[in-house]
Design a protein around this motif. Structure first.
Motif, PDB file in Angstrom:
ATOM      1  N   ASN A  43      32.658  63.779 -15.510  1.00 50.37           N
ATOM      2  CA  ASN A  43      32.573  62.561 -14.699  1.00 50.37           C
ATOM      3  C   ASN A  43      31.143  62.311 -14.248  1.00 50.37           C
ATOM      4  OD1 ASN A  43      35.343  62.727 -14.949  1.00 50.37           O
ATOM      5  ND2 ASN A  43      35.746  63.015 -12.773  1.00 50.37           N
ATOM      6  N   LEU A  44      30.491  63.371 -13.770  1.00 48.08           N
ATOM      7  CA  LEU A  44      29.120  63.223 -13.276  1.00 48.08           C
ATOM      8  C   LEU A  44      28.166  62.763 -14.368  1.00 48.08           C
ATOM      9  CD1 LEU A  44      28.472  66.229 -10.866  1.00 48.08           C
ATOM     10  CD2 LEU A  44      28.808  63.822 -10.285  1.00 48.08           C
ATOM     11  N   ARG A  45      28.308  63.332 -15.547  1.00 49.98           N
ATOM     12  CA  ARG A  45      27.421  62.925 -16.661  1.00 49.98           C
ATOM     13  C   ARG A  45      27.589  61.447 -16.979  1.00 49.98           C
ATOM     14  NH1 ARG A  45      28.242  68.273 -18.560  1.00 49.98           N
ATOM     15  NH2 ARG A  45      30.206  67.708 -19.559  1.00 49.98           N
ATOM     16  N   GLU A  46      28.821  60.972 -16.942  1.00 49.47           N
ATOM     17  CA  GLU A  46      29.073  59.575 -17.272  1.00 49.47           C
ATOM     18  C   GLU A  46      28.577  58.644 -16.167  1.00 49.47           C
ATOM     19  OE1 GLU A  46      30.941  56.723 -20.037  1.00 49.47           O
ATOM     20  OE2 GLU A  46      29.637  58.482 -20.001  1.00 49.47           O
ATOM     21  N   ILE A  47      28.767  59.037 -14.926  1.00 51.06           N
ATOM     22  CA  ILE A  47      28.247  58.254 -13.810  1.00 51.06           C
ATOM     23  C   ILE A  47      26.732  58.154 -13.889  1.00 51.06           C
ATOM     24  CG2 ILE A  47      27.906  58.318 -11.302  1.00 51.06           C
ATOM     25  CD1 ILE A  47      30.825  59.497 -11.189  1.00 51.06           C
ATOM     26  N   ALA A  48      26.085  59.280 -14.172  1.00 55.57           N
ATOM     27  CA  ALA A  48      24.622  59.281 -14.290  1.00 55.57           C
ATOM     28  C   ALA A  48      24.165  58.429 -15.468  1.00 55.57           C
ATOM     29  CB  ALA A  48      24.117  60.710 -14.446  1.00 55.57           C
ATOM     30  N   ARG A  49      24.929  58.427 -16.538  1.00 51.99           N
ATOM     31  CA  ARG A  49      24.535  57.668 -17.737  1.00 51.99           C
ATOM     32  C   ARG A  49      24.420  56.179 -17.443  1.00 51.99           C
ATOM     33  NH1 ARG A  49      26.793  54.485 -21.316  1.00 51.99           N
ATOM     34  NH2 ARG A  49      28.909  54.765 -20.512  1.00 51.99           N
ATOM     35  N   VAL A  50      25.376  55.623 -16.693  1.00 53.57           N
ATOM     36  CA  VAL A  50      25.382  54.168 -16.487  1.00 53.57           C
ATOM     37  C   VAL A  50      24.525  53.738 -15.300  1.00 53.57           C
ATOM     38  CG1 VAL A  50      27.630  53.899 -17.586  1.00 53.57           C
ATOM     39  CG2 VAL A  50      27.504  54.190 -15.100  1.00 53.57           C
ATOM     40  N   LEU A  51      24.008  54.699 -14.523  1.00 53.57           N
ATOM     41  CA  LEU A  51      23.129  54.383 -13.397  1.00 53.57           C
ATOM     42  C   LEU A  51      21.667  54.365 -13.832  1.00 53.57           C
ATOM     43  CD1 LEU A  51      24.153  56.330 -10.147  1.00 53.57           C
ATOM     44  CD2 LEU A  51      23.803  53.872 -10.387  1.00 53.57           C
ATOM     45  N   LYS A  52      20.907  53.443 -13.272  1.00 54.70           N
ATOM     46  CA  LYS A  52      19.469  53.433 -13.485  1.00 54.70           C
ATOM     47  C   LYS A  52      18.825  54.609 -12.753  1.00 54.70           C
ATOM     48  CE  LYS A  52      19.214  48.378 -13.774  1.00 54.70           C
ATOM     49  NZ  LYS A  52      18.685  47.135 -13.142  1.00 54.70           N
ATOM     50  N   ARG A  53      17.648  55.005 -13.198  1.00 54.95           N
ATOM     51  CA  ARG A  53      16.898  56.020 -12.466  1.00 54.95           C
ATOM     52  C   ARG A  53      16.617  55.520 -11.054  1.00 54.95           C
ATOM     53  NH1 ARG A  53      12.277  58.308 -16.694  1.00 54.95           N
ATOM     54  NH2 ARG A  53      13.753  59.222 -18.216  1.00 54.95           N
ATOM     55  N   GLY A  54      16.853  56.367 -10.094  1.00 50.07           N
ATOM     56  CA  GLY A  54      16.682  55.959  -8.708  1.00 50.07           C
ATOM     57  C   GLY A  54      17.868  55.192  -8.157  1.00 50.07           C
ATOM     58  N   GLY A  55      18.888  54.950  -9.011  1.00 53.84           N
ATOM     59  CA  GLY A  55      20.059  54.211  -8.561  1.00 53.84           C
ATOM     60  C   GLY A  55      20.863  54.962  -7.521  1.00 53.84           C
ATOM     61  N   SER A  56      21.539  54.221  -6.665  1.00 56.01           N
ATOM     62  CA  SER A  56      22.291  54.794  -5.547  1.00 56.01           C
ATOM     63  C   SER A  56      23.717  55.130  -5.956  1.00 56.01           C
ATOM     64  CB  SER A  56      22.302  53.800  -4.385  1.00 56.01           C
ATOM     65  OG  SER A  56      23.023  54.311  -3.295  1.00 56.01           O
ATOM     66  N   THR A  80      32.156  72.778   1.170  1.00 62.38           N
ATOM     67  CA  THR A  80      30.922  72.788   1.963  1.00 62.38           C
ATOM     68  C   THR A  80      29.930  71.767   1.415  1.00 62.38           C
ATOM     69  OG1 THR A  80      29.796  74.453   0.587  1.00 62.38           O
ATOM     70  CG2 THR A  80      31.210  75.265   2.381  1.00 62.38           C
ATOM     71  N   GLU A  81      28.987  71.381   2.253  1.00 60.59           N
ATOM     72  CA  GLU A  81      27.896  70.519   1.804  1.00 60.59           C
ATOM     73  C   GLU A  81      27.096  71.194   0.699  1.00 60.59           C
ATOM     74  OE1 GLU A  81      25.336  68.813   4.714  1.00 60.59           O
ATOM     75  OE2 GLU A  81      26.940  68.496   6.179  1.00 60.59           O
ATOM     76  N   ALA A  82      26.920  72.507   0.812  1.00 63.82           N
ATOM     77  CA  ALA A  82      26.147  73.237  -0.193  1.00 63.82           C
ATOM     78  C   ALA A  82      26.780  73.117  -1.571  1.00 63.82           C
ATOM     79  CB  ALA A  82      26.025  74.711   0.210  1.00 63.82           C
ATOM     80  N   GLU A  83      28.112  73.094  -1.644  1.00 65.41           N
ATOM     81  CA  GLU A  83      28.793  72.927  -2.931  1.00 65.41           C
ATOM     82  C   GLU A  83      28.487  71.557  -3.542  1.00 65.41           C
ATOM     83  OE1 GLU A  83      32.973  73.597  -2.629  1.00 65.41           O
ATOM     84  OE2 GLU A  83      32.759  75.708  -2.074  1.00 65.41           O
ATOM     85  N   ILE A  84      28.445  70.533  -2.698  1.00 67.60           N
ATOM     86  CA  ILE A  84      28.137  69.187  -3.186  1.00 67.60           C
ATOM     87  C   ILE A  84      26.737  69.154  -3.784  1.00 67.60           C
ATOM     88  CG2 ILE A  84      27.791  66.777  -2.519  1.00 67.60           C
ATOM     89  CD1 ILE A  84      29.916  67.235  -0.331  1.00 67.60           C
ATOM     90  N   ARG A  85      25.782  69.667  -3.039  1.00 65.35           N
ATOM     91  CA  ARG A  85      24.391  69.673  -3.514  1.00 65.35           C
ATOM     92  C   ARG A  85      24.241  70.475  -4.799  1.00 65.35           C
ATOM     93  NH1 ARG A  85      20.926  67.960   0.710  1.00 65.35           N
ATOM     94  NH2 ARG A  85      22.012  67.782   2.722  1.00 65.35           N
ATOM     95  N   ALA A  86      24.869  71.648  -4.858  1.00 66.21           N
ATOM     96  CA  ALA A  86      24.741  72.500  -6.036  1.00 66.21           C
ATOM     97  C   ALA A  86      25.376  71.861  -7.270  1.00 66.21           C
ATOM     98  CB  ALA A  86      25.384  73.862  -5.760  1.00 66.21           C
ATOM     99  N   THR A  87      26.490  71.167  -7.073  1.00 64.27           N
ATOM    100  CA  THR A  87      27.197  70.556  -8.201  1.00 64.27           C
ATOM    101  C   THR A  87      26.465  69.337  -8.740  1.00 64.27           C
ATOM    102  OG1 THR A  87      29.327  71.333  -7.336  1.00 64.27           O
ATOM    103  CG2 THR A  87      29.390  69.536  -8.946  1.00 64.27           C
ATOM    104  N   LEU A  88      25.884  68.533  -7.859  1.00 68.76           N
ATOM    105  CA  LEU A  88      25.259  67.279  -8.285  1.00 68.76           C
ATOM    106  C   LEU A  88      23.787  67.428  -8.646  1.00 68.76           C
ATOM    107  CD1 LEU A  88      27.935  66.218  -6.924  1.00 68.76           C
ATOM    108  CD2 LEU A  88      26.647  64.155  -6.417  1.00 68.76           C
ATOM    109  N   THR A 134      19.773  63.451  -6.302  1.00 67.77           N
ATOM    110  CA  THR A 134      18.884  63.984  -5.270  1.00 67.77           C
ATOM    111  C   THR A 134      18.990  63.126  -4.012  1.00 67.77           C
ATOM    112  OG1 THR A 134      16.590  64.661  -4.850  1.00 67.77           O
ATOM    113  CG2 THR A 134      16.913  62.609  -6.068  1.00 67.77           C
ATOM    114  N   ASP A 135      18.197  63.445  -2.990  1.00 70.15           N
ATOM    115  CA  ASP A 135      18.113  62.660  -1.751  1.00 70.15           C
ATOM    116  C   ASP A 135      19.490  62.512  -1.104  1.00 70.15           C
ATOM    117  OD1 ASP A 135      16.937  61.191   0.264  1.00 70.15           O
ATOM    118  OD2 ASP A 135      17.007  59.295  -0.834  1.00 70.15           O
TER     119      ASP A 135
END
Length: 229
Positions: A132-145, A189-197, A202-203
């Motif tokens: 899911n993450l790879r596909e979400i990243a694919r359709v988002l522009k760099r810097g996209g929210s 945990t928040e740490a799991e979110i950061r580590a997974t994504l 970022t940010d």
């Protein structure tokens, strides 16, 4: 076994409201100003936004009112048709397509913003949340929210769920009778979110909601982040 698409077709066909109202965390994520998260509503006009897993379209009027060009993806044509009709009656132009979290029918770097309100953590058979993450990243522009919610392990939907590893949980006691047997991804945990994504995203601005809606203990993370540029 009845497919989840058919269950959700029945669910949205039965409720089919004339008017819809945005989810609170979405309003706060897009318009709020907090110590760890600031917004600028002047940045939204003209942006392309994808409402991933839009359901009855409850967040689309808000996205439209902010000046964004609204697209959406859902798991069946019937859900798309119901919401298309609803948005047309409200004077809102939207582009809706059938797809899944791991298979979004738009081209690379098409969107400025991705909204996944109670949606991106649904993991289709034969896939993992990373797909899911790879596909979400694919359709988002760099810097996209990327604005999304995800369940905390203490949320009502996780009661009695079977742990498949890596935070993937097979649901067993959905009070709405829709998601039993389906796999959802949780974060404790928040740490799991950061580590997974990371490092794709970022940010991170991470909040949480722990609600008790008359017996529905909805515990979710509310996350705003950006695709790394």
């Amino acid at each position: 076994m009845v497919k989840i698409e058919e269950k959700y077709d029945d669910f949205y066909r039965a409720r089919n409201p004339d008017h819809v109202y945005p989810v609170e965390f979405v309003v706060r994520a897009l318009l709020g100003n907090y110590p760890r998260h600031k917004t600028d509503k002047t940045s939204y006009p003209g942006r392309r936004v994808l409402d991933l897993g839009f359901g009855d379209g409850r967040n689309m009027p808000l996205l439209h009112n902010l000046g964004m060009q609204v697209s959406g993806v859902e798991i069946s044509q019937e859900i798309c048709d119901l919401t298309q009709t609803r948005m047309k009656s409200l004077g809102i132009e939207v582009d809706l397509k059938v797809g899944r979290n791991h298979n979004i029918p738009y081209s690379d770097a098409f969107f400025d913003t991705m909204l996944a309100c109670h949606a991106c953590y649904y993991v289709a058979p034969g896939t993992r949340f990373d797909d899911n993450l790879r596909e979400i990243a694919r359709v988002l522009k760099r810097g996209g929210s990327f604005v999304f919610s995800a369940p905390i392990g203490t949320s009502y939907i996780m009661r009695g769920a079977r742990d498949l590893g890596g935070g993937h949980m097979e649901i067993a006691n959905d009070p709405y009778g829709v998601r039993n047997g389906y796999v959802l991804k949780k974060f404790d945990t928040e740490a799991e979110i950061r580590a997974t994504l990371s490092p794709t995203f970022t940010d991170f601005k991470i909040g949480s909601c722990r609600n008790d809606f008359w017996g529905i203990d909805e515990h979710v993370w509310a996350v705003v982040c950006r695709k790394a540029g």
